[in-house]
Design an enzyme around this catalytic site. Structure first.
Site, PDB file in Angstrom:
ATOM      1  CG  LEU A 113      -2.171  -0.809   1.249  1.00  0.00           C
ATOM      2  CD1 LEU A 113      -2.848  -0.718   2.606  1.00  0.00           C
ATOM      3  CD2 LEU A 113      -3.125  -0.367   0.151  1.00  0.00           C
ATOM      4  CG  ASP A 114       0.104   4.746  -2.375  1.00  0.00           C
ATOM      5  OD1 ASP A 114      -0.370   5.333  -1.386  1.00  0.00           O
ATOM      6  OD2 ASP A 114      -0.479   4.692  -3.474  1.00  0.00           O
ATOM      7  CE  LYS A 115       4.944   9.811   3.721  1.00  0.00           C
ATOM      8  NZ  LYS A 115       5.933  10.894   3.516  1.00  0.00           N
ATOM      9  CB  ALA A 116      -0.873   8.897  -0.007  1.00  0.00           C
ATOM     10  CB  SER A 117      -2.959   3.840   0.136  1.00  0.00           C
ATOM     11  OG  SER A 117      -3.001   4.466  -1.139  1.00  0.00           O
TER      12      SER A 117
END
Length: 257
Positions: A113-117
């Site tokens: 999951l990317d940083k913003a998710s």
């Protein structure tokens, strides 16, 4: 009697990963640094062949034995990355695990999951299980709730299902997209993927001129995030683990959590 998997030879780095000691890339670093012995001798090639049922592996003078299999689900907070370490000094999911104060063997995230998710993230020391869950060919469905700065328009959900080409020619599509709730200036969508390409939902919505405010993964196959607190984690139950195995068509006989 050893299984076929145990009897065949595998690389030394992979063996350390299968034993639940560390990731394959971390194992390769240890091996190249001369910190790993195989049957008494230092080995510096991560691909040195190993038979798990008969060979003795020692790291930093500690004999490595198989770790119990661990299967965790975490509610990943926004702002942390899913790597063991980050060259830019950003907080990782391992810091979240450490904050809980419970000692754990090494585990690795299943997919990213990317940083913003935020939302549902699986972690395990069962590397083969993790690879199977993350493999594109399993088409395991993943469901997201996405808040966007736009009033709902069926045209862009239809476009996401129909699919679009990225700038590099990659075909991006979603399995399903529908409205959850709507306000005057923004709305929440439920989007389901059966493939996982880098920042796929964000890239598609950006191509449609839509800004993403929040992106929360709420389900992986039959496994639901539910009411797990943000930053919290827990083991999968036996039934949850078996349900995920059935969903990828590989019912496991591994011990329950």
């Amino acid at each position: 009697m050893p299984s076929r998997e145990q009897a065949r030879k595998i690389g030394l780095a992979r063996a350390l990963s299968k034993l639940g000691y560390c990731s394959r890339s971390q194992a390769a670093e240890l091996i190249r640094a001369g910190r790993v012995r195989l049957n008494g001798g230092v080995r510096r090639d991560p691909e040195t062949p190993v038979r798990l049922e008969r060979d003795r592996i020692v790291v930093d003078e500690r004999a490595i034995e198989p770790s119990p299999k661990i299967y965790l689900m975490m509610n990943k907070p926004r702002g942390v990355v899913t790597t063991a370490s980050d060259e830019r000094g950003r907080e990782t999911v391992y810091a979240v695990l450490e904050e809980a104060g419970k000692p754990l063997p090494w585990v690795a995230p299943v997919g990213r999951l990317d940083k913003a998710s935020e939302g549902l993230l699986l972690l395990t020391n069962d590397s083969e299980w993790g690879e199977r869950i993350a493999a594109p060919e399993t088409h395991l469905e993943k469901t997201y709730h996405v808040q966007i700065v736009a009033v709902f328009d069926e045209a862009f959900t239809r476009a996401m299902v129909a699919g679009m080409r990225s700038e590099d020619g990659d075909l991006l599509r979603v399995l399903r997209a529908s409205l959850l709730r709507s306000g005057e200036k923004n709305c929440w969508l439920e989007i389901t993927l059966d493939e996982g390409k880098n920042r796929q939902i964000r890239r598609m919505l950006a191509a449609l001129g839509v800004e993403v405010v929040r992106l929360v993964r709420v389900a992986i196959g039959p496994l639901q995030l539910g009411k797990l607190a943000k930053g919290g984690y827990r083991p999968l139950t036996r039934d949850e683990k078996l349900a995920v195995d059935r969903a990828v068509g590989k019912s496991s006989t591994s011990p329950a959590c």
